[in-house]
Design an enzyme around this catalytic site. Structure first.
Site, PDB file in Angstrom:
ATOM      1  N   ARG A 288      31.380  36.717  46.684  1.00 15.98           N
ATOM      2  CA  ARG A 288      32.323  36.123  45.718  1.00 15.98           C
ATOM      3  C   ARG A 288      33.647  36.913  45.716  1.00 15.98           C
ATOM      4  NH1 ARG A 288      35.463  37.959  41.169  1.00 15.98           N
ATOM      5  NH2 ARG A 288      35.709  36.236  39.722  1.00 15.98           N
ATOM      6  N   VAL A 289      34.744  36.182  45.801  1.00 13.98           N
ATOM      7  CA  VAL A 289      36.070  36.802  45.686  1.00 13.98           C
ATOM      8  C   VAL A 289      36.816  36.086  44.569  1.00 13.98           C
ATOM      9  CG1 VAL A 289      38.283  37.205  46.834  1.00 13.98           C
ATOM     10  CG2 VAL A 289      36.148  37.493  48.114  1.00 13.98           C
ATOM     11  N   GLY A 290      37.445  36.847  43.699  1.00 15.99           N
ATOM     12  CA  GLY A 290      38.197  36.249  42.593  1.00 15.99           C
ATOM     13  C   GLY A 290      39.666  36.069  42.927  1.00 15.99           C
ATOM     14  N   ASP A 291      40.479  36.065  41.896  1.00 16.37           N
ATOM     15  CA  ASP A 291      41.914  35.806  42.074  1.00 16.37           C
ATOM     16  C   ASP A 291      42.690  36.993  42.633  1.00 16.37           C
ATOM     17  OD1 ASP A 291      41.241  37.061  39.497  1.00 16.37           O
ATOM     18  OD2 ASP A 291      43.412  37.126  39.232  1.00 16.37           O
TER      19      ASP A 291
ATOM     20  N   THR B  73      44.815  38.811  35.135  1.00 16.58           N
ATOM     21  CA  THR B  73      43.561  39.533  34.995  1.00 16.58           C
ATOM     22  C   THR B  73      42.596  38.630  34.226  1.00 16.58           C
ATOM     23  OG1 THR B  73      42.530  41.556  34.149  1.00 16.58           O
ATOM     24  CG2 THR B  73      44.382  40.696  32.890  1.00 16.58           C
ATOM     25  N   GLY B  74      41.325  38.896  34.373  1.00 19.99           N
ATOM     26  CA  GLY B  74      40.332  38.061  33.700  1.00 19.99           C
ATOM     27  C   GLY B  74      39.492  37.303  34.706  1.00 19.99           C
TER      28      GLY B  74
ATOM     29  N   GLY C 120      38.523  35.300  37.431  1.00 24.49           N
ATOM     30  CA  GLY C 120      39.318  34.894  38.582  1.00 24.49           C
ATOM     31  C   GLY C 120      39.218  33.426  38.926  1.00 24.49           C
TER      32      GLY C 120
HETATM   33  N1  GLY Z   1      40.215  39.057  38.022  1.00 25.93           N
HETATM   34  C1  GLY Z   1      39.316  39.679  38.880  1.00 25.93           C
HETATM   35  C2  GLY Z   1      38.271  38.818  39.410  1.00 25.93           C
HETATM   36  O1  GLY Z   1      37.966  37.782  38.843  1.00 25.93           O
HETATM   37  O2  GLY Z   1      37.681  39.181  40.408  1.00 25.93           O
END
Ligand code: GLY
Length: 311
Positions: free
Chosen positions: A195-198, A218-219, A221
């Site tokens: 999994r990769v976020g924003d 932030t938060g 993603g």
């Molecule tokens: N904002 C970091 C993530 O969701 O990975």
């Protein structure tokens, strides 16, 4: 030209802002200063939930890091995601920007590039993080367990607040008025492997353009990616909105996107800096987002305005 300025996410952003401000006051370029600030947090093993080594791992107990950098003067940018055993993913993202014709490298290949660039392989785990993983989440170790635990079934239910915060995003403006930004994280604690976020995605976790402004997120993603959050904020500033108005509009966009799926808005926050040195920040409700602003010799912590779904 405005005085140099830095803004950075969460209470640990104070450490980042202090380090970046010293760099800016020495006359260093915006991106260099943002990187100095981000690395101060990557180096801090007491930041246990979310940035750098010592953070909480994925479902399989592996710590993988994500980061990106962007230079507002040239729109040059670089990113890495899902990188293991490299202590400074933000510095690696900068190498991608400077040493390759590409923007984004991931996983084992990003690690291979890091080795080529002379980055050492290091052990990313602390006893505390592994102990917590083993003790609090034994079910994650069950064979075949790939379903997210209940709090992750819906990204809107993931708890991110001042005690469980995630990314450090650092936005800077240097003495020449140029803008720079860095975003670095270990992502969601106990995420599904892969999994990769924003955070490492240019336009989602970070966007910087000297002609319009800089923004970071932030938060949760998933919710930020869905609306191309940081790009959205910068484009609002390009269209004449203040950094504060732009961040508030991004929160409203997150809420509207959640409403279309019939869920309540996830915890997200945005911060922004315009070319004149004005700043702004906003978050969705229950995020309790604090951020650091540094100017002159002083860094202060501010509380972001919460924007509810009905705002
Ligand atoms: N904002 C970091 C993530 O969701 O990975």
């Amino acid at each position: 030209m405005p005085d140099p300025i830095v803004i950075a996410t969460w209470p640990f952003g104070k450490v980042a802002a202090e380090a970046a401000l010293k760099s800016l006051n020495r006359g260093e370029p915006a991106l260099d200063a943002a990187l100095v600030g981000a690395q101060a947090v990557e180096n801090d093993y007491s930041v246990r939930t979310s940035v750098g080594f010592g953070s909480l791992p994925d479902r399989l107990g592996r710590l993988t890091l994500d980061a990106c950098v962007m230079d507002g003067k040239t729109l040059s940018c670089g990113a890495v995601a899902a990188v293991e055993h490299i202590k400074h993913p933000a510095a690696l993202a900068r190498r991608v920007m400077e040493k390759t014709p590409h923007v984004f490298l991931v996983g084992e290949a990003a690690k291979w590039f890091a080795l080529q660039q002379g980055f050492p392989l290091e052990v990313p785990y602390t006893t505390e993080a592994i102990k917590e993983w083993l003790e609090k989440h034994p079910d994650f170790r069950k064979k075949g367990e790939v379903k997210p635990p209940a709090p992750c079934d819906n990204p809107s239910d993931i708890n991110v607040d001042e005690h469980n915060h995630d990314t450090v995003t650092v936005l800077t403006q240097d003495k020449k008025g140029n803008l720079g930004g860095v975003c670095t994280t270990s992502g969601l604690a106990y995420k599904l492997p892969g999994r990769v976020g924003d955070s490492p995605i240019i336009g989602a976790g970070l966007y910087v353009d000297d002609l319009a402004g800089a923004a970071g997120a932030t938060g949760v993603g998933e919710e930020i990616i869905r609306i191309c959050g940081s790009s959205f904020v910068v484009e609002q500033m390009r269209g004449g909105k203040s950094p504060q108005e732009a961040c508030e509009l991004a929160c409203k966009r997150v809420s509207a996107a959640a409403a279309r799926r019939g869920v309540h808005p996830a915890a997200v926050a945005f911060l922004a800096l315009d070319p004149k040195g004005n700043t702004g920040a906003a978050c969705t409700t229950r995020t309790n987002f604090k951020y650091a602003v540094g100017r002159g010799e002083k860094v202060e912590m501010l509380q972001a305005k919460e924007i509810g779904p009905d705002a």
